[in-house]
Design an enzyme around this catalytic site. Structure first.
Site, mmCIF file in Angstrom:
data_model
loop_
_atom_site.group_PDB
_atom_site.id
_atom_site.type_symbol
_atom_site.label_atom_id
_atom_site.label_comp_id
_atom_site.label_asym_id
_atom_site.label_seq_id
_atom_site.Cartn_x
_atom_site.Cartn_y
_atom_site.Cartn_z
ATOM 1 N N PRO A 68 0.698 -1.170 -0.013
ATOM 2 C CA PRO A 68 -0.072 -0.195 0.192
ATOM 3 C C PRO A 68 0.973 1.222 0.132
ATOM 4 C CG PRO A 68 -0.195 -1.267 2.139
ATOM 5 C CD PRO A 68 0.475 -1.909 1.105
ATOM 6 N N HIS A 69 0.638 2.154 -0.718
ATOM 7 C CA HIS A 69 1.270 3.466 -0.754
ATOM 8 C C HIS A 69 0.558 4.719 -1.216
ATOM 9 C CE1 HIS A 69 1.123 3.115 -5.369
ATOM 10 N NE2 HIS A 69 1.145 1.951 -5.041
ATOM 11 N N THR A 70 1.217 5.850 -0.829
ATOM 12 C CA THR A 70 0.498 7.088 -1.340
ATOM 13 C C THR A 70 1.491 8.225 -1.442
ATOM 14 O OG1 THR A 70 -1.548 8.465 -0.884
ATOM 15 C CG2 THR A 70 -0.189 8.046 0.924
#
Length: 157
Positions: A68-70
């Site tokens: 998961p990333h942002t």
């Protein structure tokens, strides 16, 4: 760029005791907050940004792995947490299987190149079967940090 350049060792979770994707993301972002890598004020915004990214398509990439990333304005440098789950987390992965290894990456808004390099670095190591096998066998933060160092120096090939 090395994993140990952006993985926050104080935010490593050797046993993630959650069952859902949202719980996993919230717990890992809280770990970064508790390590002092993000502020209390930014915690919910980062969780929301990651969950919004997950709506576009799961970052559970298969083989028991999720990344998961942002990108978020609250960080000035690549920042990542690592978590392991012996029971597995339902992450709506592409292969339909639970995930056991999670890397959560946050990068500055104005440095998309760093974001891509961080994802590439993580992905490259996660393609290494030895890295994944030894990571899943790690039982504490010290073991995980040691493994990240070995991966950075290409000792697992």
């Amino acid at each position: 760029m090395k994993l140990t350049d952006f993985v926050v060792s104080d935010a490593i979770i050797p046993e993630l005791n959650v069952t859902t994707k949202e719980e996993a993301i919230r717990t890992m972002v809280a770990g970064l907050k508790n390590a002092g890598s993000i502020s209390v004020e930014d915690e919910e915004g980062i969780v929301s940004a990651i969950l919004k990214r997950e709506e576009l398509g799961s970052t559970g990439i298969g083989n028991g792995v999720a990344v998961p990333h942002t990108k978020h304005s609250s960080v000035e440098n690549l920042t990542a947490a690592v978590a392991l789950s012996s029971e597995g987390v339902d992450f709506a992965s592409l292969d339909g299987e639970d995930v056991y290894i999670l890397f959560l990456l946050i990068s500055p808004l104005d440095r998309p190149g760093d974001h891509l390099r961080g994802l590439e670095n993580i992905s490259r190591h996660l393609r290494n079967q030895n890295f994944c096998k030894f990571l899943r066998q790690s039982k504490n933060i010290k073991d995980i940090v040691e493994l990240l160092n070995e991966a950075d120096s290409n000792q697992l090939d």
